[in-house]
Design a protein around this motif. Structure first.
Motif, PDB file in Angstrom:
ATOM      1  N   SER A 296       3.576  40.117 -10.909  1.00 32.32           N
ATOM      2  CA  SER A 296       2.631  41.174 -11.281  1.00 32.32           C
ATOM      3  C   SER A 296       2.458  42.182 -10.157  1.00 32.32           C
ATOM      4  O   SER A 296       2.401  43.396 -10.387  1.00 32.32           O
ATOM      5  N   HIS A 297       2.369  41.682  -8.934  1.00 28.70           N
ATOM      6  CA  HIS A 297       2.268  42.577  -7.788  1.00 28.70           C
ATOM      7  C   HIS A 297       3.457  43.530  -7.723  1.00 28.70           C
ATOM      8  O   HIS A 297       3.304  44.728  -7.446  1.00 28.70           O
ATOM      9  N   SER A 298       4.668  43.002  -7.967  1.00 29.47           N
ATOM     10  CA  SER A 298       5.851  43.864  -7.913  1.00 29.47           C
ATOM     11  C   SER A 298       5.849  44.887  -9.033  1.00 29.47           C
ATOM     12  O   SER A 298       6.222  46.049  -8.821  1.00 29.47           O
ATOM     13  N   LEU A 299       5.439  44.506 -10.229  1.00 27.56           N
ATOM     14  CA  LEU A 299       5.317  45.473 -11.322  1.00 27.56           C
ATOM     15  C   LEU A 299       4.368  46.605 -10.917  1.00 27.56           C
ATOM     16  O   LEU A 299       4.661  47.786 -11.097  1.00 27.56           O
ATOM     17  N   LEU A 300       3.241  46.211 -10.370  1.00 26.63           N
ATOM     18  CA  LEU A 300       2.248  47.192  -9.949  1.00 26.63           C
ATOM     19  C   LEU A 300       2.793  48.071  -8.831  1.00 26.63           C
ATOM     20  O   LEU A 300       2.570  49.288  -8.812  1.00 26.63           O
ATOM     21  N   ALA A 301       3.545  47.454  -7.917  1.00 31.62           N
ATOM     22  CA  ALA A 301       4.039  48.184  -6.753  1.00 31.62           C
ATOM     23  C   ALA A 301       4.987  49.310  -7.154  1.00 31.62           C
ATOM     24  O   ALA A 301       4.810  50.459  -6.727  1.00 31.62           O
ATOM     25  N   TYR A 302       5.996  48.997  -7.978  1.00 36.31           N
ATOM     26  CA  TYR A 302       7.014  50.016  -8.273  1.00 36.31           C
ATOM     27  C   TYR A 302       6.509  51.040  -9.277  1.00 36.31           C
ATOM     28  O   TYR A 302       6.707  52.245  -9.091  1.00 36.31           O
ATOM     29  N   LEU A 303       5.828  50.597 -10.312  1.00 33.34           N
ATOM     30  CA  LEU A 303       5.293  51.554 -11.279  1.00 33.34           C
ATOM     31  C   LEU A 303       4.170  52.387 -10.656  1.00 33.34           C
ATOM     32  O   LEU A 303       4.114  53.603 -10.830  1.00 33.34           O
ATOM     33  N   GLY A 304       3.291  51.735  -9.930  1.00 36.38           N
ATOM     34  CA  GLY A 304       2.179  52.452  -9.315  1.00 36.38           C
ATOM     35  C   GLY A 304       2.629  53.424  -8.249  1.00 36.38           C
ATOM     36  O   GLY A 304       2.174  54.575  -8.193  1.00 36.38           O
ATOM     37  N   GLU A 314      -6.590  50.338  -7.061  1.00 34.23           N
ATOM     38  CA  GLU A 314      -6.458  51.562  -7.837  1.00 34.23           C
ATOM     39  C   GLU A 314      -5.515  51.342  -9.022  1.00 34.23           C
ATOM     40  O   GLU A 314      -5.766  51.832 -10.130  1.00 34.23           O
ATOM     41  N   GLY A 315      -4.445  50.602  -8.794  1.00 36.86           N
ATOM     42  CA  GLY A 315      -3.484  50.364  -9.865  1.00 36.86           C
ATOM     43  C   GLY A 315      -4.054  49.540 -10.992  1.00 36.86           C
ATOM     44  O   GLY A 315      -3.870  49.857 -12.177  1.00 36.86           O
ATOM     45  N   VAL A 316      -4.783  48.476 -10.654  1.00 40.25           N
ATOM     46  CA  VAL A 316      -5.332  47.613 -11.703  1.00 40.25           C
ATOM     47  C   VAL A 316      -6.511  48.298 -12.391  1.00 40.25           C
ATOM     48  O   VAL A 316      -6.924  47.883 -13.488  1.00 40.25           O
ATOM     49  N   GLY A 317      -7.020  49.375 -11.784  1.00 42.15           N
ATOM     50  CA  GLY A 317      -8.054  50.172 -12.438  1.00 42.15           C
ATOM     51  C   GLY A 317      -7.502  51.129 -13.483  1.00 42.15           C
ATOM     52  O   GLY A 317      -8.273  51.746 -14.228  1.00 42.15           O
ATOM     53  N   HIS A 318      -6.183  51.244 -13.562  1.00 37.86           N
ATOM     54  CA  HIS A 318      -5.509  52.052 -14.585  1.00 37.86           C
ATOM     55  C   HIS A 318      -5.409  51.167 -15.831  1.00 37.86           C
ATOM     56  O   HIS A 318      -4.678  50.182 -15.831  1.00 37.86           O
TER      57      HIS A 318
END
Length: 490
Positions: A296-304, A314-318
């Motif tokens: 999940s962290h990696s998904l957030l990292a590249y997309l975010g 900030e990413g999980v607030g989207h």
């Protein structure tokens, strides 16, 4: 702010553990467990010698100047803090390359410490790339210049496996019992992989030594979990406001977990008194954490990062990104796991999302995005291959892979440039230069990197098509367009 302060226990001068990888995670995780254990038990045998194998000679010397004491700030949230002073480290050494290009200032002192009979455990946090293993196959990269150097000059090792082999060789020659080697890095079957690296390197030196290591040295696996972001100026300012002016301080979340395979022939601390889960088989916990939390962290990292989002919170607030993470965890990661009875992966997924919203941590997505070539096989691709073999799609992973490929170009969806920190960054840049205007060819070239992508997954046409489609949508519609397209497929 509600702040609890806990001072370090007096030092004992006894060292039973050598740690390779003097980074923030070690100081905020293993060292904290040992400090708590020492406080509760009074057992002073397990002081730590921590060695840095990279370029941070300043940290080694700074800790020496502070009598090997530093602080860990544990935030439950922005208003609840436990401030621990840690004193369990008794010695710091440097065995890396300094700014002048000289190697191993304290290497001989480190080897002497490793070879000492009092050293009974060696722990490691050297990151995935520090083992010099092919991420897809787990084989030692014997043609890597660093490994080749250790083979040519085994008494002057530069790598973590090389240090272990030379230290074990000295113990073997002296008739000293071996130490136990405990990897604490985010790799599947990290004990087995560490064993593979050490044995393959030892075989290049002596069949007799390799046989002794194979028969006598324990390599238990472990799973570690605690979010420990890189320190920022704002973190130091927050601590200074609490009268803590400590250049060696680290900040992390209050949550912490450690699951360890209980195989320590030469003895160990009674870690279980501090909540460490000592188990017969770490693998289910390890895979759960790698695929659900780290994936999940990696998904957030590249997309975010592509959308200019800076931090996890900030990413999980989207809302759409948060929904993607939950969908990935429950629909793509969880079904590939074989967990013990009673494990509730829905509860685990929701607990992870709650941890990601800890607004006291500024965990930068660019930090998480580092070294993808070493991380993605175990975080995404092995699980996606399991699903592909069962005829099941992995659209969230396909979108993540597309985002990662775009990320490696070194600029986000708005054209903002950044540095790509990865051992294979030069290859990635070459592939973008050659294929950058042709999405099908670009995706094909990345999926053909067999050190990262399992060949069976690269040959699975539905998965390839999904990555190409996601890449095109990302380029044309940005993050929101890609997430909307993914949702429309449900």
């Amino acid at each position: 702010m509600a702040t609890q302060r806990i001072d370090a226990m007096p030092k004992t001068g006894q060292i039973g553990i050598v740690h390779l990888g003097l980074g923030a995670f070690h100081r905020a995780h293993q060292a904290v467990y040992l400090e708590r254990y020492r406080r509760r038990s009074g057992d002073g045998e397990w002081g730590v010698c921590s060695a840095n194998l990279r370029s941070s000679i300043a940290l080694v010397d700074s800790l020496r100047g502070a009598d090997y004491r530093y602080h860990v700030a544990e935030y439950a949230d922005a208003q609840t803090l436990t401030l621990r002073e840690i004193g369990v480290i008794e010695e710091t050494l440097f065995s890396g390359c300094d700014a002048a290009g000289s190697w191993g200032r304290d290497r001989e002192a480190l080897l002497t410490r490793l070879a000492a009979p009092t050293t009974r455990i060696v722990t490691l946090t050297v990151t995935e790339k520090g083992y010099f293993l092919n991420p897809a196959t787990g084989e030692l990269r014997i043609d890597d210049p660093m490994v080749a150097g250790d083979i040519a000059s085994p008494q002057q090792p530069r790598t973590a496996p090389g240090l272990l082999v030379e230290a074990l060789a000295r113990r073997y020659s002296a008739g000293t019992e071996p130490f136990t080697v405990l990897s604490c890095d985010n790799m599947p079957h990290n004990g087995q992989r560490t064993r593979m690296a050490v044995l393959r390197l030892a075989e290049q030196r002596s069949a007799e030594l390799a046989r002794w290591i194979d028969q006598r040295v324990a390599f238990p696996s472990s799973m570690v979990d605690r979010i420990v972001p890189a320190m920022t100026d704002a973190d130091f300012e927050r601590l200074a406001a609490l009268d803590v002016n400590d250049p060696n301080a680290v900040v992390g979340e209050a949550f912490s977990q450690w699951v360890v395979e209980d195989n320590f022939p030469s003895g160990r601390p009674r870690w279980e008194t501090e909540g460490v889960e000592m188990v017969r088989d770490v693998a289910p916990f390890e895979t759960m954490k790698l695929r659900m939390l780290n994936g999940s962290h990696s998904l957030l990292a590249y997309l975010g990062a592509l959308a200019g989002i800076e931090t996890v919170v900030e990413g999980v607030g989207h809302p759409a990104l948060r929904a993607l993470l939950r969908r990935y965890m429950l629909e793509e990661a969880a079904p590939t796991l074989d967990m013990p009875e009673g494990a509730d992966l829905v509860v685990y997924a929701d607990s992870l999302l709650a941890r990601f919203t800890n607004d006291s941590l500024r965990h930068r997505l660019q930090q998480i995005a580092m070294d993808a070539s070493q991380k993605l096989p175990q975080r995404w691709l092995t699980g996606a291959l399991t699903r592909a073999n069962a005829g099941q799609a992995s659209p969230c992973v396909a979108l993540g892979v597309a985002a990662w490929i775009h990320y490696t170009a070194g600029y986000d969806l708005n054209g903002q440039a950044y540095s790509v920190d990865d051992p294979m960054a030069i290859l990635f840049a070459e592939l973008h230069h050659i294929h950058g205007d042709h999405p099908d060819a670009l995706v094909g070239a990345f999926l053909a990197i067999d050190e990262i992508v399992p060949a069976q997954l690269a040959a699975n046409q539905p998965f390839v098509d999904a990555v190409v489609s996601a890449y095109r949508v990302l380029k044309q519609g940005g993050l929101n367009g890609a997430l909307a397209a993914l949702n429309s497929e449900q």
